[in-house]
Scaffold this motif. Sequence first.
Motif, PDB file in Angstrom:
ATOM      1  N   UNK A  54      -1.207   6.004   6.185  1.00 24.25           N
ATOM      2  CA  UNK A  54      -0.301   4.854   6.163  1.00 24.25           C
ATOM      3  C   UNK A  54       1.029   5.212   5.508  1.00 24.25           C
ATOM      4  N   UNK A  55       0.946   6.010   4.440  1.00 27.27           N
ATOM      5  CA  UNK A  55       2.174   6.419   3.755  1.00 27.27           C
ATOM      6  C   UNK A  55       3.056   7.249   4.680  1.00 27.27           C
ATOM      7  N   UNK A  56       2.447   8.129   5.461  1.00 28.83           N
ATOM      8  CA  UNK A  56       3.218   8.960   6.403  1.00 28.83           C
ATOM      9  C   UNK A  56       3.876   8.095   7.472  1.00 28.83           C
ATOM     10  N   UNK A  57       3.166   7.048   7.921  1.00 32.07           N
ATOM     11  CA  UNK A  57       3.735   6.155   8.934  1.00 32.07           C
ATOM     12  C   UNK A  57       4.918   5.374   8.369  1.00 32.07           C
ATOM     13  N   UNK A  89      10.520   3.682   4.395  1.00 28.61           N
ATOM     14  CA  UNK A  89      10.507   3.338   2.977  1.00 28.61           C
ATOM     15  C   UNK A  89      10.657   4.527   2.046  1.00 28.61           C
ATOM     16  N   UNK A  90      10.641   5.722   2.597  1.00 30.81           N
ATOM     17  CA  UNK A  90      10.857   6.911   1.785  1.00 30.81           C
ATOM     18  C   UNK A  90       9.800   7.102   0.722  1.00 30.81           C
ATOM     19  N   UNK A 140       3.815   0.985  -0.727  1.00 33.62           N
ATOM     20  CA  UNK A 140       3.753  -0.012   0.341  1.00 33.62           C
ATOM     21  C   UNK A 140       2.405   0.049   1.052  1.00 33.62           C
ATOM     22  N   UNK A 141       1.844   1.252   1.186  1.00 31.36           N
ATOM     23  CA  UNK A 141       0.539   1.400   1.828  1.00 31.36           C
ATOM     24  C   UNK A 141      -0.543   0.706   1.003  1.00 31.36           C
ATOM     25  N   UNK A 142      -0.454   0.809  -0.314  1.00 33.61           N
ATOM     26  CA  UNK A 142      -1.422   0.143  -1.190  1.00 33.61           C
ATOM     27  C   UNK A 142      -1.330  -1.374  -1.021  1.00 33.61           C
ATOM     28  N   UNK A 182       2.031  12.690  -6.011  1.00 30.33           N
ATOM     29  CA  UNK A 182       3.450  13.049  -5.896  1.00 30.33           C
ATOM     30  C   UNK A 182       4.310  11.846  -5.517  1.00 30.33           C
ATOM     31  N   UNK A 183       3.674  10.744  -5.168  1.00 35.21           N
ATOM     32  CA  UNK A 183       4.413   9.557  -4.736  1.00 35.21           C
ATOM     33  C   UNK A 183       4.787   8.704  -5.945  1.00 35.21           C
ATOM     34  N   UNK A 184       5.859   7.940  -5.780  1.00 35.45           N
ATOM     35  CA  UNK A 184       6.376   7.114  -6.875  1.00 35.45           C
ATOM     36  C   UNK A 184       6.677   5.699  -6.398  1.00 35.45           C
TER      37      UNK A 184
END
Length: 270
Positions: A23-26, A31-32, A38-40, A136-138
């Motif tokens: 979902x994060x990749x999509x 959304x960078x 946003x996926x959460x 690694x995501x913020x």
Amino acid sequence: MDLTSLPLTSWLFDGAYGLLMGLADILAPFLGATSAAAAIILITLVVRAALIPTAISMQRGMQSRARLAPKMQELQKKHKNNPERLQREMMQLYSDEGTSPFAGCLPMLVQAPVVGIIYALFIHPQINGHANDLLTHTFAGVPLGSSLAGEIAAGTLTWPTALVFGGIVVAIAAVGEITRRVFRPKVPATADASAASKNVAKTDAAPNPAAALQSPTVLKMLGFLQFITAVFACFVPLAAGLYLFTTVTWTLVQRIILQRRFPMPEPVAA
């Protein structure tokens, strides 16, 4: 013990990891760096939407139990010296009305493992033997795997980080306060606090839930319970804090809608 490495749970955590990363990749092109956050939020909304039927069942159960309150009081007076008989009669009454004193527990039971999985995904550097790229995501420049308590303990808390965590904690507390005010238990117009306290004292052998809810002490405790989630958010990873904020906000809006659809009967004075 690392639960993510156990054979029976590693596939579950790895599947959840793959779902979040997918979902994060999509969402990344739109959304960078905040795509994982946003996926959460999106997964939280999907989980809560799937639980709408159980929420409706819960509200109906609450409506039924409120309607049965006068009958329950009669049973408690009739069998106050026989707790076993009282218990049987109460369960029979619930059965006859097609409800249960435990109706509505499913949403809480389902959400507990969800927030547990999110918590685990953002505290382990490895998931099922591979690197955990979720770390690694913020969100607003703050790592999703960091926590307010952890930052304070490590002495690495900065003002931008404090503002992000503080904003989420305050937002959760604000939702809790709105929930407390909107859904404060109603006290019958003819029953005052001292009468409610006497009702509770008279039924030590078979407590009266309706009278107990009229006790000022119990009302105050119920209000404080709304803020436990905000305190909890101080100790979990930021990712879990986002989940908590999303779910408490959803719960408030959903309860307001269902309260209008299935209104509670007015309490009857003892």
